[in-house]
Scaffold this motif. Structure first.
Motif, PDB file in Angstrom:
ATOM      1  N   HIS A   1      -5.614   6.747   4.875  1.00  0.00           N
ATOM      2  CA  HIS A   1      -7.028   6.731   4.479  1.00  0.00           C
ATOM      3  C   HIS A   1      -7.641   8.112   4.656  1.00  0.00           C
ATOM      4  O   HIS A   1      -8.377   8.594   3.800  1.00  0.00           O
TER       5      HIS A   1
ATOM      6  N   SER B   1      -3.444  -4.104   4.688  1.00  0.00           N
ATOM      7  CA  SER B   1      -3.462  -2.639   4.781  1.00  0.00           C
ATOM      8  C   SER B   1      -2.245  -2.130   5.539  1.00  0.00           C
ATOM      9  O   SER B   1      -1.832  -0.985   5.363  1.00  0.00           O
TER      10      SER B   1
ATOM     11  N   PRO C   1       0.825  -1.213   0.000  1.00  0.00           N
ATOM     12  CA  PRO C   1       0.000   0.000   0.000  1.00  0.00           C
ATOM     13  C   PRO C   1       0.859   1.263   0.000  1.00  0.00           C
ATOM     14  O   PRO C   1       1.249   1.758   1.061  1.00  0.00           O
TER      15      PRO C   1
ATOM     16  N   THR D   1      -2.637   1.591  10.035  1.00  0.00           N
ATOM     17  CA  THR D   1      -4.047   1.571  10.427  1.00  0.00           C
ATOM     18  C   THR D   1      -4.151   1.443  11.940  1.00  0.00           C
ATOM     19  O   THR D   1      -3.254   0.900  12.585  1.00  0.00           O
TER      20      THR D   1
END
Lengths: 320, 456
Positions: free
Chosen positions: B302, B157, A55, B380
């Protein structure tokens, strides 16, 4: 040649550990690029970022103008990737593994059948095609993994340590295969620790250290011809076992002497020193009662190898 | 050629599993048949149901989780991610390819069950029971698969290689999903003795049929969710309209319940004036939001991507990048606003619902703020801090305050306890504070990126 891969300020970290720090580079289409660096330098992370498996942030890596972060699927259609961990289904036969790889990469039944046959031939796997992949040795498994990565003829192929586990003959075949693939139009990025083979087929080199780019250039400019403080010496000794043993002992203890090779009375070595250092070396040999018949530069094999250049760039003394 | 379905059949070792799943079931039922004096009777019926649960649910859940864990054990997951396979074909190939033999064993068991019950039950009831068993099996498999995909997505992620997955935990969640419908089947020997039911949009429906329909609804959306999650893992562009459509269909289903089953009467006591659609929608959406807050990957990248989308892109791009918790919260506000206009609830109900909205908004912003503050070295926010925060706010804090005689403070911190204008003011105040906290974290993030860029 067009730029196929463009990286602009790529950084990536795993938790607190920075794996890549501000990498920027371009790769031309049609080239074969070696990616070298010590363990933990970031080679695998770089390859996974390029292929869209990590990512990353947008507009940092592009393949043929396509942003990897925002359009990874389009990039996936162009790339093949061989990871450092072998991947295949042990209970399926070699042929079934390749057929599956061909099918899921978009080949029709007929195209897949042809591609599998060609790939089996290329990797010399035809004799093993009906064997369960898990029953084969490490070297054969490596070939299966490579075959899976190339069966669909991707435009850009990234290979992470492809020669690991292969015997010298197989590594030579692999070098020829990479040249073949490159001549057929594939752009390759190969990371390896076996530096000697990389210079057989690579025309461009990228060097990473601690997640940073420390060198990027054409391989011809990377290797130094006849640097003034590096020379190959040839020492002829009298046919005297004691002399030979003493000479070998002295030379092996001298940090300026590497790649010492001995056959009969002739010793050849790579000497990293000035003429004055060479003079001191000979004096030491004479002082040890070594019967030296002649000593001088060996004019066969003048070129610095990739291995030496790598260690030179790392400011390390090449291992003996 | 070897496509994904055929690969899963080959990897699943169909020949061996036919013996285990089909042969063993057939063998055991034949023994029962013999014990029952060569007839399908009570003993056969009981054993058939147990075998179905053991083979289809327990063993099937294990095989479903194997379809994904095998890819990691064989180091083939990245290869699949780079392939051109569609998400949907991957989902059905993996679900069906590996479990085909357990369904064969299950079919044998259900056939024996049908013969055994034919003497006692009418065909319609038998059909409902068999369909309920099948639904229980399917929902176990699909939920197991979906939860496993969610676990992979969270790890991916972070950029980590997928390590060991808690397969047992995933399988337990899958089995729990089948519990409501299984409990109805096992509550009595015959569905005719179950008197519980509900009124849904004016129709009275027996509880078993309600649960069957709700299970089919859940299966449908779990399958769609699995396909959408697989799309994300394969890096396809998200399909922005799926989540809003799910919320609308969920609201329409929930809104129809005018009464609840006797077994759920406790939920009705939470609402003075009795349960209504708007109450259930509030509860249902709130539950979805909190599940999403705990498990949807959320981090600085994000939030940064979201801010960028909000400032520069089209509505479709925004919807594609909006976290589902935000979409659900907006949907909840919209649905409640419409309901308040058209249904005229009591003042007490209106206050409760408004409080719920304010506190949910507070919690969403709190989580987003924490995602920026705590994610210095992660991509995250982990689920644990969020779960602990929610438990503190809604359980530990009110309980603790109540124990020390400060119950009046608890009314200012929880919509479950509070119910007046003081609670409303407190909720608004908390929402403002948390909004300031969240925007402060965004400013800090932006400043650190600017100074990092200047430093370069």
């Amino acid at each position: 040649m067009n730029t196929l891969l463009s990286i602009n300020g790529l950084s990536f970290s795993y938790g607190r550990k920075t794996a890549l720090n501000g990498i920027s580079l371009d790769l031309k289409e049609g080239g074969v690029t070696a990616l070298i660096g010590q363990n933990g330098a970031g080679k695998t992370t770089l390859m996974r970022a390029i292929t869209g498996l990590l990512p990353i942030t947008e507009n940092v890596v592009t393949v043929d103008g396509i942003d990897v972060a925002s359009n990874p699927r389009k990039v996936h259609q162009m790339v093949g990737f061989l990871p450092d961990m072998l991947g295949f289904y042990p209970s399926l036969t070699v042929q079934d593994n390749l057929a599956y790889a061909a099918q899921i990469n978009g080949l029709t039944d007929e195209e897949a059948r042809q591609a599998v046959e060609n790939t089996l031939l290329r990797l010399d796997l035809t004799s093993k095609k009906s064997d369960p992949a898990g029953s084969l040795s490490r070297g054969w498994r490596q070939r299966i993994s490579i075959a899976q990565a190339i069966v669909h003829s991707p435009r850009f192929l990234a290979l992470d340590e492809p020669a690991t586990g292969l015997d010298p003959d197989a590594r030579l075949s692999l070098s020829k295969l990479f040249l073949e693939l490159n001549q057929a139009g594939m752009t390759l990025l190969v990371s390896s620790h076996i530096l000697a083979e990389l210079e057989d087929y690579c025309n461009h080199i990228i060097m990473l250290e601690d997640g940073e780019l420390v060198g990027q250039r054409d391989i011809k400019n990377f290797l130094a011809y006849r640097k003034s403080d590096v020379k190959d010496l040839r020492i002829e000794l009298a046919d005297d076992r004691t002399s030979i043993e003493r000479a070998l002992l002295i030379l092996s203890q001298d940090t300026q002497c590497n790649d010492i090779f001995h056959r009969d009375r002739i010793i050849t070595l790579r000497f990293h020193g000035t003429d004055a250092d060479q003079h001191i070396l000979l004096k030491n040999l004479f002082a040890a009662d070594v019967h030296v018949l002649s000593a001088g530069e060996d004019h066969n094999g003048q070129r610095e190898t990739l291995r030496d250049a790598y260690h030179r760039m790392n400011n390390k003394t090449p291992p003996r | 050629m070897i496509n994904e379905f055929r690969k899963n059949l080959l990897l699943g070792n169909v020949r061996k599993n036919l013996i285990i799943d089909g042969g063993c079931v057939l063998g055991l039922l034949t023994v029962c048949f013999a014990i029952d004096d060569l007839s399908f009777s009570f003993f056969t019926e009981r054993v058939a149901k147990i075998l179905f649960v053991l083979v289809v649910l327990f063993r099937g859940a294990r095989l479903v989780s194997d379809t994904l864990t095998d890819e990691f054990q064989n180091n083939m997951w990245d290869f699949i991610r780079l392939s051109r396979q569609s998400a949907f074909s991957l989902v059905w190939s993996k679900l069906l390819g590996r479990t085909i033999t357990v369904w064969l064993g299950g079919s044998i068991a259900l056939t024996a069950y049908a013969f055994a019950e034919a003497k006692w039950l009418d065909p319609w009831t038998i059909a409902i029971v068999i369909t309920s068993f099948i639904a229980a099996g399917v929902i176990t498999h699909v939920v197991t698969f979906l939860v496993q995909l969610l676990a992979i997505y969270r790890q991916q992620s972070e950029g980590y290689d997928i390590g060991k997955m808690n397969r047992l935990g995933v399988q337990i969640i899958g089995l729990l999903a089948a519990l409501p419908i299984l409990s109805t089947i096992y509550e009595s020997n015959s569905l005719g003795t179950i008197l519980d039911g509900v009124i849904w949009y004016g129709w009275y429906i027996d509880l078993p049929l309600v649960l069957l329909c709700l299970t089919v609804f859940a299966i449908t959306w779990a399958l769609i969710a699995s396909a959408m999650m697989m799309r994300r893992l394969l890096a396809y562009v998200p399909v922005f309209w799926v989540w809003p459509v799910f919320l609308i269909s969920f609201a329409l289903v929930i809104n129809g319940f005018e009464t609840l089953p006797y077994s759920l009467y406790y939920i009705g006591t939470l609402f003075s004036g009795g349960v209504s659609g708007i109450h259930l929608i509030t509860l249902g959406f709130a539950a979805i939001i909190y599940v999403l807050l705990c498990f949807e990957p959320l981090g600085p990248n994000h939030i940064q991507a979201l801010i960028k989308q909000l400032s520069s892109r089209t509505a479709i791009d925004i919807l594609q990048h909006l976290p589902r918790s935000i979409i659900t919260l907006v949907g909840m506000v919209a649905v409640i606003a419409v309901s308040l206009i058209f249904t005229h609830p009591t003042q007490d109900a209106s206050v409760k619902i408004t409080l719920a909205l304010l506190y949910i908004g507070r919690d969403v912003l709190l989580v987003y703020g924490l995602a920026l503050r705590l994610c210095r070295h992660r991509k995250t926010l982990a689920s644990t801090p969020i779960i602990i925060t929610i438990l503190l706010l809604y359980f530990a804090l009110p309980f603790g305050l109540d124990q020390i005689g400060l119950n009046f403070i608890a009314t200012l911190t929880s919509p479950i306890v509070g119910n007046d204008w003081m609670a409303l003011l407190s909720a608004i105040g908390q929402l403002v504070m948390v909004t300031v906290f969240a925007f402060r974290q965004i400013t800090i993030m932006r400043d650190s990126k600017v100074s990092h860029a200047q430093g370069q």
